[in-house]
Design an enzyme around this catalytic site. Sequence first.
Site, mmCIF file in Angstrom:
data_model
loop_
_atom_site.group_PDB
_atom_site.id
_atom_site.type_symbol
_atom_site.label_atom_id
_atom_site.label_comp_id
_atom_site.label_asym_id
_atom_site.label_seq_id
_atom_site.Cartn_x
_atom_site.Cartn_y
_atom_site.Cartn_z
ATOM 1 N N GLY A 280 -21.929 3.047 -11.527
ATOM 2 C CA GLY A 280 -21.290 1.866 -12.109
ATOM 3 C C GLY A 280 -21.123 0.766 -11.089
ATOM 4 N N CYS A 287 -5.416 4.429 -6.353
ATOM 5 C CA CYS A 287 -5.481 5.675 -5.573
ATOM 6 C C CYS A 287 -6.698 5.758 -4.648
ATOM 7 C CB CYS A 287 -5.465 6.866 -6.516
ATOM 8 S SG CYS A 287 -4.015 6.852 -7.571
HETATM 9 C C1 UGA Z 1 -7.531 9.379 -9.375
HETATM 10 C C2 UGA Z 1 -7.885 10.876 -9.412
HETATM 11 O O1 UGA Z 1 -8.934 11.084 -10.349
HETATM 12 C C3 UGA Z 1 -6.668 11.722 -9.803
HETATM 13 O O2 UGA Z 1 -6.999 13.103 -9.728
HETATM 14 C C4 UGA Z 1 -5.529 11.433 -8.818
HETATM 15 O O3 UGA Z 1 -4.355 12.143 -9.156
HETATM 16 C C5 UGA Z 1 -5.219 9.941 -8.855
HETATM 17 O O4 UGA Z 1 -6.409 9.203 -8.494
HETATM 18 C C6 UGA Z 1 -4.118 9.686 -7.862
HETATM 19 O O5 UGA Z 1 -4.310 9.942 -6.676
HETATM 20 O O6 UGA Z 1 -3.003 9.334 -8.280
HETATM 21 P P1 UGA Z 1 -7.266 7.427 -11.191
HETATM 22 O O7 UGA Z 1 -7.070 6.508 -10.035
HETATM 23 O O8 UGA Z 1 -6.348 7.336 -12.355
HETATM 24 O O9 UGA Z 1 -7.192 8.964 -10.697
HETATM 25 O O10 UGA Z 1 -8.706 7.140 -11.757
HETATM 26 P P2 UGA Z 1 -10.090 7.919 -11.921
HETATM 27 O O11 UGA Z 1 -10.279 8.308 -13.312
HETATM 28 O O12 UGA Z 1 -10.219 8.960 -10.897
HETATM 29 O O13 UGA Z 1 -11.113 6.726 -11.584
HETATM 30 C C7 UGA Z 1 -11.075 6.050 -10.325
HETATM 31 C C8 UGA Z 1 -12.155 5.000 -10.285
HETATM 32 O O14 UGA Z 1 -13.443 5.594 -10.165
HETATM 33 C C9 UGA Z 1 -12.232 4.104 -11.517
HETATM 34 O O15 UGA Z 1 -12.478 2.774 -11.117
HETATM 35 C C10 UGA Z 1 -13.408 4.666 -12.294
HETATM 36 O O16 UGA Z 1 -14.016 3.732 -13.139
HETATM 37 C C11 UGA Z 1 -14.321 5.097 -11.164
HETATM 38 N N1 UGA Z 1 -15.270 6.164 -11.528
HETATM 39 C C12 UGA Z 1 -14.822 7.376 -11.892
HETATM 40 C C13 UGA Z 1 -16.628 5.909 -11.448
HETATM 41 O O17 UGA Z 1 -17.071 4.801 -11.097
HETATM 42 N N2 UGA Z 1 -17.498 6.920 -11.755
HETATM 43 C C14 UGA Z 1 -17.077 8.159 -12.128
HETATM 44 O O18 UGA Z 1 -17.940 9.029 -12.389
HETATM 45 C C15 UGA Z 1 -15.706 8.384 -12.206
#
Ligand code: UGA
Length: 480
Positions: A280, A287
Amino acid sequence: MTNHKAESITITVVGSGYVGLVASACFAEIGHRVICVDNDEAKVRTLQAGGIPIHEDFLPELLNQHRGGKLEFTTDLRAAAQAAQAIFIAVGTPQSRTGSADLSFVDAVASEIARSIDSYKVIVEKSTVPVYTNEWIRRVIERNGVPKDLFDVASNPEFLREGTAVVDFLHPDRIVVGAATDRASDLLKAIYAPLTSGEYYAAGNRIPGPRQQDEPPPLLLTSTKAAEIIKHASNAFLATKISFINVVANICEAAGADVEDVSRGIGMDSRIGSKFLRAGIGYGGSCFPKDVAAFRNVAELVGVDFGLLHEVERINEEQKLRFFQKVRSALWTFRGKKIGVLGLAFKGGTDDIRESPALDIVQRLIGEGCLISAYDPAAEERAKETIPPGPQMRYVDSPYAAAQDADALLILNDWKEFCELDLERLHYTLRYPIVIDGRNLFDPTTMTSLGFTYLSVGRPGLSQPVDPISVFHAPKKKER
Ligand code: UGA
């Protein structure tokens, strides 16, 4: 575990941010008495009155159900600390200028707890903190004159994703408890017993999720230092996976392969796993950027070279820039161009805009003189604090309003409702049928067959410059 099953424990949670509020609601949901403390009086009044400050699935239901019963909100840390058996610290640990975590809130709360307690407590760090924080909290409490046998400090990191935090809490992959004494670990085991025993999953009115009564989550007991490192290393690893697949996407784009196929193929290897391999426009949020920097800083402090994390950060920055250049390659010039934007939050399913790659891209486009019409199902109010509405930034209330007469439509996060768009309607709403998708929500073949010029991330043919003749001189579709 069965002897713990029915035990209701009094828990104080300090901090009513994402982690504190979700943890409070979920601890109440599994049967404990919870006192959630915050020093922000206005926020506490809002919570007491039934307000819900964040967008989170199932949180309204849990707060409505438990508020005034098992769950109360207060500003009185002293009374809350005295009443509790366990005190969870869930305050913010923002990034300092050096990249390290700023622990001043944790320090202040630990001192205040120390001045309040008059009987044995387990103080639990729930905030994301660097290794050794547990030791520091212990020292702060001792310095305030609390005898060693009146408290233990444990570490219980959370792994909640925004948007799905309630389900992540109640149906976790694992529960990590770092504790140095049996007394502390026994209390934490008792707190989580409704989950680890499977009891919660047998309840008829449970929040639905992947865990079942016969497949409860494991509780991993470690040292406090290991628990602290598990949290940082988990986030750093997930961020590394994302940067890795983003570079692979760029190779796919150059070679004419489809990164979605590649990602599926890699993910089928159970040693690698399919999650967090979606290419992406880079990761954002409160986080990953902060925790990657903080973990890199921890490595530096202990004399370990973790250059890999520098690369992870660099790739993430470059990914946003690449997308921006892709938009330029489709539009040729920017000044005065009308651009529709879908998605402002750092990902779909949340109203959080912190470190959002979407906002970063919108700001760059505004800097180039574009006129933006943006839609996000939840993040508009927060986005307005960073980019106020004005001649170059309009907030609209539907995806089609964002697309209306636009020179191109950008997809910048992955809300489910974007995947369900009426593509034909989108086509005739746009001035030019150009869709530049930073989240690979659509199938390129379908989009092309519907007459769109469709650019996404790491998929065939995308390194080819857009043919200006076919885009700008294609016969305009019939208006409806
Ligand atoms: C993240 C972790 O996934 C949680 O396990 C953790 O508890 C949390 O941080 C924290 O430390 O509090 P979060 O920040 O809510 O959770 O979001 P994610 O769903 O992990 O996504 C993070 C970013 O990565 C987003 O911008 C998302 O769009 C991006 N992403 C995620 C990708 O670009 N590709 C993916 O395959 C997955």
